[in-house]
Design an enzyme around this catalytic site. Sequence first.
Site, PDB file in Angstrom:
ATOM      1  N   LYS A  43       0.910  -1.243   0.001  1.00 36.28           N
ATOM      2  CA  LYS A  43      -0.192   0.435  -0.081  1.00 36.28           C
ATOM      3  C   LYS A  43       0.757   1.201   0.344  1.00 36.28           C
ATOM      4  O   LYS A  43       2.203   1.496   0.444  1.00 36.28           O
ATOM      5  CB  LYS A  43      -1.345   0.346   1.621  1.00 36.28           C
ATOM      6  CG  LYS A  43      -1.846  -0.300   1.479  1.00 36.28           C
ATOM      7  CD  LYS A  43      -2.986  -0.797   2.661  1.00 36.28           C
ATOM      8  CE  LYS A  43      -3.614   0.329   2.398  1.00 36.28           C
ATOM      9  NZ  LYS A  43      -4.863   0.585   3.643  1.00 36.28           N
ATOM     10  N   GLY A  75      -7.671   6.202  -2.733  1.00 38.04           N
ATOM     11  CA  GLY A  75      -8.306   5.959  -4.256  1.00 38.04           C
ATOM     12  C   GLY A  75      -7.818   4.650  -5.113  1.00 38.04           C
ATOM     13  O   GLY A  75      -7.957   4.826  -6.272  1.00 38.04           O
ATOM     14  N   GLY A  76      -7.222   3.676  -4.274  1.00 41.12           N
ATOM     15  CA  GLY A  76      -6.710   2.525  -4.485  1.00 41.12           C
ATOM     16  C   GLY A  76      -5.647   2.845  -5.788  1.00 41.12           C
ATOM     17  O   GLY A  76      -4.925   1.280  -5.973  1.00 41.12           O
ATOM     18  N   GLU A  86       0.274  -4.846   5.208  1.00 39.46           N
ATOM     19  CA  GLU A  86      -0.127  -4.879   5.931  1.00 39.46           C
ATOM     20  C   GLU A  86      -0.826  -6.861   5.346  1.00 39.46           C
ATOM     21  O   GLU A  86      -0.875  -6.569   3.922  1.00 39.46           O
ATOM     22  CB  GLU A  86      -1.602  -3.857   5.894  1.00 39.46           C
ATOM     23  CG  GLU A  86      -2.010  -3.915   5.115  1.00 39.46           C
ATOM     24  CD  GLU A  86      -3.268  -2.754   5.546  1.00 39.46           C
ATOM     25  OE1 GLU A  86      -2.730  -1.629   6.210  1.00 39.46           O
ATOM     26  OE2 GLU A  86      -4.269  -2.737   4.782  1.00 39.46           O
ATOM     27  N   HIS A 106     -15.333  -3.850   2.832  1.00 37.73           N
ATOM     28  CA  HIS A 106     -14.878  -3.009   3.406  1.00 37.73           C
ATOM     29  C   HIS A 106     -15.927  -1.735   3.994  1.00 37.73           C
ATOM     30  O   HIS A 106     -16.659  -1.095   3.637  1.00 37.73           O
ATOM     31  CB  HIS A 106     -14.405  -2.052   1.743  1.00 37.73           C
ATOM     32  CG  HIS A 106     -13.676  -0.470   1.834  1.00 37.73           C
ATOM     33  ND1 HIS A 106     -11.975  -0.229   2.085  1.00 37.73           N
ATOM     34  CD2 HIS A 106     -13.661   0.307   2.363  1.00 37.73           C
ATOM     35  CE1 HIS A 106     -12.417   1.003   2.003  1.00 37.73           C
ATOM     36  NE2 HIS A 106     -13.093   1.217   2.620  1.00 37.73           N
ATOM     37  N   GLU A 144     -11.799   4.125   7.704  1.00 42.28           N
ATOM     38  CA  GLU A 144     -12.099   2.887   6.561  1.00 42.28           C
ATOM     39  C   GLU A 144     -11.665   1.410   8.054  1.00 42.28           C
ATOM     40  O   GLU A 144     -10.801   1.435   8.287  1.00 42.28           O
ATOM     41  CB  GLU A 144     -11.253   3.351   5.159  1.00 42.28           C
ATOM     42  CG  GLU A 144     -11.700   4.187   4.784  1.00 42.28           C
ATOM     43  CD  GLU A 144     -11.233   4.477   2.943  1.00 42.28           C
ATOM     44  OE1 GLU A 144     -10.858   3.128   2.974  1.00 42.28           O
ATOM     45  OE2 GLU A 144     -12.002   5.245   1.773  1.00 42.28           O
ATOM     46  N   ASN A 162      -9.074   8.813   5.753  1.00 42.02           N
ATOM     47  CA  ASN A 162      -8.912  10.097   5.142  1.00 42.02           C
ATOM     48  C   ASN A 162      -9.507  11.017   4.898  1.00 42.02           C
ATOM     49  O   ASN A 162     -10.045  11.243   6.093  1.00 42.02           O
ATOM     50  CB  ASN A 162     -10.340   9.601   3.207  1.00 42.02           C
ATOM     51  CG  ASN A 162      -9.633   8.111   3.311  1.00 42.02           C
ATOM     52  OD1 ASN A 162      -8.420   7.750   2.224  1.00 42.02           O
ATOM     53  ND2 ASN A 162     -10.301   7.187   2.443  1.00 42.02           N
ATOM     54  N   ARG A 172      -9.654  13.998   4.310  1.00 35.57           N
ATOM     55  CA  ARG A 172     -10.594  14.567   2.514  1.00 35.57           C
ATOM     56  C   ARG A 172     -12.068  14.828   3.199  1.00 35.57           C
ATOM     57  O   ARG A 172     -12.358  13.434   3.586  1.00 35.57           O
ATOM     58  CB  ARG A 172      -9.498  14.384   1.482  1.00 35.57           C
ATOM     59  CG  ARG A 172      -9.552  13.199   1.413  1.00 35.57           C
ATOM     60  CD  ARG A 172      -8.784  12.563  -0.230  1.00 35.57           C
ATOM     61  NE  ARG A 172      -8.595  11.379  -0.544  1.00 35.57           N
ATOM     62  CZ  ARG A 172     -10.210  10.256  -0.255  1.00 35.57           C
ATOM     63  NH1 ARG A 172     -10.728  11.052  -0.688  1.00 35.57           N
ATOM     64  NH2 ARG A 172      -9.097   8.909  -0.520  1.00 35.57           N
ATOM     65  N   VAL A 213     -14.757  10.814  -2.477  1.00 35.63           N
ATOM     66  CA  VAL A 213     -16.060  10.447  -3.835  1.00 35.63           C
ATOM     67  C   VAL A 213     -17.521  10.622  -2.988  1.00 35.63           C
ATOM     68  O   VAL A 213     -18.416  11.190  -3.304  1.00 35.63           O
ATOM     69  CB  VAL A 213     -15.486   9.638  -4.288  1.00 35.63           C
ATOM     70  CG1 VAL A 213     -16.459   9.407  -5.818  1.00 35.63           C
ATOM     71  CG2 VAL A 213     -14.482   9.786  -4.867  1.00 35.63           C
TER      72      VAL A 213
END
Length: 503
Positions: free
Chosen positions: A161, A167-168, A203, A211, A278, A294, A296, A299
């Site tokens: 990661k 955003g993946g 991880e 998720h 998350e 996150n 921020r 989406v």
Amino acid sequence: MSEVSRILIANRGEIAVRIIRACNELNCSTVAVYSEADRMQPHVRMADEAYCIGAAPASESYLRIDKLLEVTKRSGADAIHPGYGFLAENADAARAFEDEGIVWIGPSAEAIHLMGDKLTARASAMEAGIPLVPGMRKNEAISDDDLIKGAEEVGYPLLIKAAAGGGGKGMRIVTKPEELEEGIRIARLESQASFGDDRVYLERFVTNARHVEIQILGDRYGNIIHLGERDCSLQRRHQKLIEESPSPVVDPELRAAMGEAALKAARAVGYYSAGTVEFVLDNNTKEFFFLEMNTRLQVEHTVTERVTGIDIVKEMIRIAQGKRLSIRQEEVEFNGWAIECRILAENPWQGFMPSIGEISGFSLPSGPGVRTDTGVGLGSEVTPYYDSLLAKIIIWDTSREEAIIRTCRALEEFQIAGIDTTIPFYIQLLKTPEFMGGGIHTRFLEDEYMITQVNSHERAKVAAVAATLLSHQKTKNAFVLGRRPVGEKWQQYARTVQLAARF
């Protein structure tokens, strides 16, 4: 803190449009920025002022802190909203604007550093006593040799990661040791290209997991609340495709436990503004583990807005102005069910290959419970420089079953010609027993779902009709303004091409 009256939106596409609308409703003037590739995009026309900040690549435009600072000063903007992606989780960017006396509409630079960075976020969550997915605990940059050695302790399958952003991007699943070095290389390249930071960590990859994330809001006076959960389990290569709120597997007791864990993580860093914590949720045991935070706007904030009635973007602006939260935890109510589909410029029948070109037909869905957020329109040029997200449809109804039905109807109405999109794929996916029954996990699309494309004789006939019509119109000189037909002929052409795309 004084009232914010002029806001620069340091982003593009649908999120720039979304922020401009919120600013207009709060009587704040807006300043847009754009790259050379985005010169004709809707957000440029909608803002009160717009400035070009560089060439198409994000590294030469939307990621340039110096250019954004220059435009902010030149335009007289007293605040900046970073949206999501690009610089939204860049602590150096937040600090640079704050040092110039410009209000950053988001959390503090320190909170971004502690929680926007995945390595320090894990350390903060551990100190707060929140359960973590097993992984590497080192907080500074990790060398390739350290990663290779650490993989033995973490175990397989594991996840590489990016330490920055989200955003993946910069993520790779590795199932065996011989895949590790190449996975590290690719993850570092993606992370550097997306966030200007190539740090990655490892991880454990939790199988059969969901998720689930918790939306939080906090003000500068220590008041912080959560707005319930969103289920973002339907993903492809770690990129979320469909989100819903509430989650079909979260009951009130689990919601309260996850909400309290999210608030504990936020309080640990003195968090304010909008943010998302998350979690990985084990489908079998219903145990949850901290994944990341996150720092921020997300989406998928839209589905939370729909079920709670709270405008998250407006709240962010009010918080940045120094105002207190307009709602207390006990006043948060959840009403009905909301589903969001991300409409991507990709061809699902060809491995989700990106699709670029001019949008030659565009018709939005409407009706009760239908909201569409988009940053493109008729004539927009879809380029290869940015994320493939074109629009989002957010559907609300009184129950999950009714929301699924309404979403399928809205997707059928949403017509885009000139490029390939994921719309027909979503229509097919939403009707599967697994989705309708809520029995999915984060690897469902890769491991269990078989994409089927209808390849009927009827589809070939419709395509032939479209080709014939196009040839006839060219012969009759019906094309003006480039390649675009006009009047009734254009409408007939667009309908025929759109019909062909649906087969």
